[in-house]
Scaffold this motif. Sequence first.
Motif, PDB file in Angstrom:
ATOM      1  N   MET A   1       0.826  -1.208   0.000  1.00 51.33           N
ATOM      2  CA  MET A   1       0.000   0.000   0.000  1.00 51.33           C
ATOM      3  C   MET A   1       0.865   1.264   0.000  1.00 51.33           C
ATOM      4  O   MET A   1       0.484   2.286  -0.520  1.00 51.33           O
ATOM      5  N   VAL A   5       0.149   4.845  -2.114  1.00 53.05           N
ATOM      6  CA  VAL A   5       0.181   6.204  -1.576  1.00 53.05           C
ATOM      7  C   VAL A   5       1.218   7.036  -2.311  1.00 53.05           C
ATOM      8  O   VAL A   5       0.946   8.153  -2.753  1.00 53.05           O
ATOM      9  N   ILE A  34       6.901   6.444   5.255  1.00 54.73           N
ATOM     10  CA  ILE A  34       5.784   5.639   5.759  1.00 54.73           C
ATOM     11  C   ILE A  34       6.289   4.291   6.273  1.00 54.73           C
ATOM     12  O   ILE A  34       5.874   3.808   7.314  1.00 54.73           O
ATOM     13  N   VAL A  37       8.086   4.672   9.781  1.00 56.44           N
ATOM     14  CA  VAL A  37       7.468   5.760  10.548  1.00 56.44           C
ATOM     15  C   VAL A  37       7.903   5.735  12.024  1.00 56.44           C
ATOM     16  O   VAL A  37       7.788   4.753  12.720  1.00 56.44           O
ATOM     17  N   LEU A  49       2.931  17.558   4.121  1.00 55.28           N
ATOM     18  CA  LEU A  49       1.510  17.733   3.755  1.00 55.28           C
ATOM     19  C   LEU A  49       1.080  19.185   3.932  1.00 55.28           C
ATOM     20  O   LEU A  49       0.371  19.741   3.089  1.00 55.28           O
ATOM     21  N   VAL A 100      -8.645  17.017   7.695  1.00 54.31           N
ATOM     22  CA  VAL A 100      -8.396  15.571   7.664  1.00 54.31           C
ATOM     23  C   VAL A 100      -7.339  15.310   8.740  1.00 54.31           C
ATOM     24  O   VAL A 100      -6.371  16.073   8.842  1.00 54.31           O
ATOM     25  N   VAL A 102      -4.264  13.342  10.077  1.00 50.06           N
ATOM     26  CA  VAL A 102      -3.213  12.416   9.647  1.00 50.06           C
ATOM     27  C   VAL A 102      -2.235  12.261  10.806  1.00 50.06           C
ATOM     28  O   VAL A 102      -1.705  13.257  11.311  1.00 50.06           O
ATOM     29  N   LEU A 103      -2.029  11.020  11.234  1.00 48.81           N
ATOM     30  CA  LEU A 103      -1.113  10.699  12.329  1.00 48.81           C
ATOM     31  C   LEU A 103      -1.414  11.544  13.569  1.00 48.81           C
ATOM     32  O   LEU A 103      -0.513  12.000  14.261  1.00 48.81           O
TER      33      LEU A 103
ATOM     34  N   VAL B 131      -5.101  11.014  -0.420  1.00 45.79           N
ATOM     35  CA  VAL B 131      -3.758  10.532  -0.084  1.00 45.79           C
ATOM     36  C   VAL B 131      -3.516  10.639   1.424  1.00 45.79           C
ATOM     37  O   VAL B 131      -2.966   9.716   2.048  1.00 45.79           O
ATOM     38  N   SER B 132      -3.956  11.757   2.027  1.00 44.89           N
ATOM     39  CA  SER B 132      -3.759  11.954   3.470  1.00 44.89           C
ATOM     40  C   SER B 132      -4.454  10.840   4.246  1.00 44.89           C
ATOM     41  O   SER B 132      -3.888  10.279   5.199  1.00 44.89           O
ATOM     42  N   GLU B 133      -5.669  10.512   3.825  1.00 48.30           N
ATOM     43  CA  GLU B 133      -6.403   9.442   4.505  1.00 48.30           C
ATOM     44  C   GLU B 133      -5.683   8.093   4.330  1.00 48.30           C
ATOM     45  O   GLU B 133      -5.634   7.282   5.248  1.00 48.30           O
ATOM     46  N   LYS B 134      -5.115   7.906   3.146  1.00 51.08           N
ATOM     47  CA  LYS B 134      -4.407   6.639   2.877  1.00 51.08           C
ATOM     48  C   LYS B 134      -3.146   6.537   3.732  1.00 51.08           C
ATOM     49  O   LYS B 134      -2.802   5.457   4.201  1.00 51.08           O
ATOM     50  N   ILE B 135      -2.448   7.661   3.898  1.00 51.94           N
ATOM     51  CA  ILE B 135      -1.230   7.643   4.723  1.00 51.94           C
ATOM     52  C   ILE B 135      -1.605   7.212   6.137  1.00 51.94           C
ATOM     53  O   ILE B 135      -0.957   6.358   6.745  1.00 51.94           O
ATOM     54  N   ASP B 136      -2.669   7.822   6.651  1.00 55.14           N
ATOM     55  CA  ASP B 136      -3.114   7.516   8.011  1.00 55.14           C
ATOM     56  C   ASP B 136      -3.448   6.023   8.143  1.00 55.14           C
ATOM     57  O   ASP B 136      -3.011   5.358   9.083  1.00 55.14           O
ATOM     58  N   ALA B 137      -4.198   5.521   7.157  1.00 51.44           N
ATOM     59  CA  ALA B 137      -4.610   4.112   7.192  1.00 51.44           C
ATOM     60  C   ALA B 137      -3.384   3.205   7.098  1.00 51.44           C
ATOM     61  O   ALA B 137      -3.285   2.192   7.801  1.00 51.44           O
ATOM     62  N   GLU B 138      -2.431   3.579   6.241  1.00 51.28           N
ATOM     63  CA  GLU B 138      -1.228   2.765   6.047  1.00 51.28           C
ATOM     64  C   GLU B 138      -0.391   2.692   7.327  1.00 51.28           C
ATOM     65  O   GLU B 138       0.089   1.626   7.712  1.00 51.28           O
ATOM     66  N   VAL B 139      -0.244   3.854   7.991  1.00 51.27           N
ATOM     67  CA  VAL B 139       0.563   3.873   9.216  1.00 51.27           C
ATOM     68  C   VAL B 139      -0.131   3.047  10.302  1.00 51.27           C
ATOM     69  O   VAL B 139       0.515   2.266  11.005  1.00 51.27           O
ATOM     70  N   ARG B 142       0.473  -0.577   9.632  1.00 50.03           N
ATOM     71  CA  ARG B 142       1.843  -0.984   9.999  1.00 50.03           C
ATOM     72  C   ARG B 142       1.989  -1.116  11.512  1.00 50.03           C
ATOM     73  O   ARG B 142       2.648  -2.028  12.000  1.00 50.03           O
ATOM     74  N   ARG B 143       1.365  -0.156  12.230  1.00 49.01           N
ATOM     75  CA  ARG B 143       1.440  -0.209  13.701  1.00 49.01           C
ATOM     76  C   ARG B 143       0.777  -1.485  14.220  1.00 49.01           C
ATOM     77  O   ARG B 143       1.310  -2.173  15.068  1.00 49.01           O
TER      78      ARG B 143
END
Lengths: 122, 155
Positions: A1, A5, A34, A37, A49, A100, A102-103, B131-139, B142-143
């Motif tokens: 994935m 991205v 990613i 991370v 971002l 949105v 993010v992290l 993309v931002s949502e995908k980054i969040d989901a990807e991280v 992985r966690r």
Amino acid sequence: MGEVVASAFKRVFDVVAKGYNGLMEFSSQLKELIENVGRRAKEEIIAGLHRIVQMLSSLSVRIISTFFAWLSSIKRIASDRGFTMNEINVKLNPITIEKVTVLGFPIPIPKISMPEVSIKFV
Amino acid sequence: MGSEGVFKEVELSKRFVGLTEELLGEEIFAPSPMFPTAMFATAYMPKAMGMSFRVPERAMKPAYYPPEVLYDLASIATSLSSGKTVLAKQFEEIKKEAEVIIDESSLVSRYADYQDAIVGMSTATEMIKDVSEKIDAEVDHRREGGNRKNKRFFG
């Protein structure tokens, strides 16, 4: 994935920002960020971002302001040259911001809508 | 339009292309705290800056822009040339000469370019959101994977 991205990100740059070297660097490092991370990578992703969103917002404002300058020019040219076009109306919704997360950090994404233009002729 | 009109448009287009190259050949963004990496003008910069939406191919000889496009691009270029008085004056001159040869039927034809540019920006922001949502989901993914491994390892 991570691949998906990174390639989606690259497509964004293809649309608007091939010339922005700093952001291209970020795009090419994204997959690695990613995959590894940690605190530092997280900060770099968020900062990257934010930079992109800021660039998109400023480009949008620039395009919309040149669009309005163009509208006022054609109105003046039509009047000076005696063209039959005598009225031009534009309806443009303001740019709104959608957040949105993010992290764990909020990223403000601008939402741009299409202007509606109507022109009347004598 | 007679051949004289076409000749004038080609001549103005050539002048415009030459001046634009002069304008974009220099560094137009200085490094700043927000953008620490110096950004240099490239062949793509006019599009990114919303300055030109349909750049003719280099192979197209001679360069040609219709007068309404030239008028609009020269207006934008004039504002981008602030601090470069000679260039700004030359762009202003092109703008005046192009205005005289615009006809009513083509006056609003550049609207499609603005529409394309605005749709492009709108698409780009949608993509960033996605993309931002995908980054969040990807991280997160992985966690979770890491947590599962740790659990197996430590029992």
